[in-house]
Enzyme design. Sequence first.
Site, short mmCIF file in Angstrom:
data_model
loop_
_atom_site.label_atom_id
_atom_site.label_comp_id
_atom_site.label_asym_id
_atom_site.label_seq_id
_atom_site.Cartn_x
_atom_site.Cartn_y
_atom_site.Cartn_z
N HIS A 18 0.84 -1.20 0.00
CA HIS A 18 0.00 0.00 0.00
C HIS A 18 0.88 1.26 0.00
O HIS A 18 0.58 2.23 -0.69
CB HIS A 18 -0.89 0.05 1.25
CG HIS A 18 -1.85 -1.10 1.40
ND1 HIS A 18 -1.83 -1.95 2.47
CD2 HIS A 18 -2.86 -1.52 0.61
CE1 HIS A 18 -2.80 -2.85 2.35
NE2 HIS A 18 -3.44 -2.62 1.23
N LYS A 42 -15.64 -7.39 6.07
CA LYS A 42 -14.72 -8.48 6.42
C LYS A 42 -14.66 -8.55 7.94
O LYS A 42 -15.10 -7.65 8.63
CB LYS A 42 -13.31 -8.12 5.95
CG LYS A 42 -13.15 -7.96 4.47
CD LYS A 42 -11.70 -7.57 4.19
CE LYS A 42 -11.43 -7.38 2.73
NZ LYS A 42 -10.06 -6.91 2.47
N ARG A 91 -2.45 -5.61 -8.38
CA ARG A 91 -1.28 -6.48 -8.19
C ARG A 91 -1.19 -7.58 -9.24
O ARG A 91 -0.14 -7.88 -9.75
CB ARG A 91 -1.29 -7.09 -6.79
CG ARG A 91 -1.05 -6.07 -5.70
CD ARG A 91 -1.52 -6.59 -4.38
NE ARG A 91 -2.94 -6.89 -4.43
CZ ARG A 91 -3.59 -7.60 -3.55
NH1 ARG A 91 -2.95 -8.10 -2.54
NH2 ARG A 91 -4.89 -7.82 -3.67
N SER A 129 -2.98 -8.19 3.18
CA SER A 129 -3.04 -8.04 4.63
C SER A 129 -3.31 -9.40 5.28
O SER A 129 -2.76 -9.72 6.34
CB SER A 129 -4.12 -7.04 5.01
OG SER A 129 -3.79 -5.79 4.44
#
Length: 173
Positions: A18, A42, A91, A129
Amino acid sequence: MKKIAVYPGTFDPITYGHIDVVERSLKIVDKIIIAVSGFQRKNFLFSVEERVKLIKEVFKDKKEVEVESFDGLLVDYLKKKNVKIVIRGLRAISDFDYEFQMVLVNRKLMKDIETIFLMPREEFFYISSSIVKEIVKLNGNISCFVPKNVEVALREKIKGGNNAKSEKKTFKK
Ligand code: COA
């Protein structure tokens, strides 16, 4: 006129991937607002306040980076801030479907948004993460994935907090 962009995400927690995206964005815009979503989609490890605090610590010396949380729709937040540029990191091909869907939905909700996708450095392509959290749970080294303050917070949260306890419960026979 200053070019301002919003970089939204959940950042649970922020990683070097990030950070790389933020640094790249600052080559294109004058100011970036990191907008941390508090919407409970989440199961977050860190509260939204904790996620904001960790990011603020990371960018404490960069006055062109602002950090805030937001609750509702991204488009409503953009309207409130009067910002029309969104930054997202891309990504791998696997990110594309979801990002594509998000751009189209957001564009339907607010037609003059432009989303800029930036690719982080190759060594951050595979980080997420969740992976970082898993490595901490399994006692691995995460110093190449997250800054020191995040590493300390992760270890405290995972090793010292309720998570460790609840995991034990789950796996007990
Ligand atoms: N480097 C490393 N990891 C990265 C990364 C990068 N450059 N970019 C993304 N990631 C990881 C994140 O760490 C995260 O990993 P995790 O799933 O293991 O936690 C994952 O990729 C997803 O990233 P994130 O940017 O947090 O996306 P998200 O899908 O969780 O959140 C929001 C996206 C918050 C922007 C979006 O849900 C949103 O706008 N919410 C507000 C409500 C709304 O408007 N909904 C309608 C939108 S269509």
